[in-house]
Design an enzyme around this catalytic site. Structure first.
Site, PDB file in Angstrom:
ATOM      1  N   ASN A 154      -6.425  -1.939   2.629  1.00 53.30           N
ATOM      2  CA  ASN A 154      -6.471  -3.386   2.827  1.00 53.30           C
ATOM      3  C   ASN A 154      -7.916  -3.824   2.948  1.00 53.30           C
ATOM      4  O   ASN A 154      -8.756  -3.084   3.467  1.00 53.30           O
ATOM      5  CB  ASN A 154      -5.734  -3.802   4.104  1.00 53.30           C
ATOM      6  N   ARG A 198       0.815  -1.217   0.000  1.00 57.26           N
ATOM      7  CA  ARG A 198       0.000   0.000   0.000  1.00 57.26           C
ATOM      8  C   ARG A 198       0.846   1.263   0.000  1.00 57.26           C
ATOM      9  O   ARG A 198       0.569   2.201  -0.742  1.00 57.26           O
ATOM     10  CB  ARG A 198      -0.962   0.033   1.189  1.00 57.26           C
TER      11      ARG A 198
END
Length: 102
Positions: free
Chosen positions: A45, A27
């Site tokens: 997520n 990420r």
């Protein structure tokens, strides 16, 4: 690193990366790469272990970002990348950011 201009047509894609994509810096690297390309949106997520991203940018920027998302970071193993074209839910987002897990 510029994937194309951000002044013309703006596309919006909802992306889901499946595989070993959590706990490997995917990420944060995604945020850095998207910002470098001039893409706006977000990444987060998912509870199922996948990573989801909303991308807004030119078709060229989106294509470059999708190519990058398939390989991601060295510790990641992307087994599949689902790409859905979606209508823009609102005006162009101002930045690309990390969001909480959902």
């Amino acid at each position: 690193m510029d994937g194309g201009d951000n002044t013309g047509t703006i596309d919006c894609r909802l992306i889901r990366a499946v595989g070993r994509v959590q706990g490997v810096g995917y990420r944060q690297a995604c945020v850095r790469h998207a910002r470098a390309l001039g893409i706006t949106g977000w990444v987060r997520n998912r509870l199922d272990g996948s990573v989801e991203a909303m991308l807004q940018g030119s078709p060229n920027q989106i294509a470059h970002m999708c190519d990058w998302l398939r390989s991601g970071v060295p510790g990641a193993r992307v087994s599949s990348l689902e790409v859905k074209e979606v209508p823009r839910p609102f005006d162009r987002l101002a930045v690309f950011e990390r969001q909480p897990t959902v």
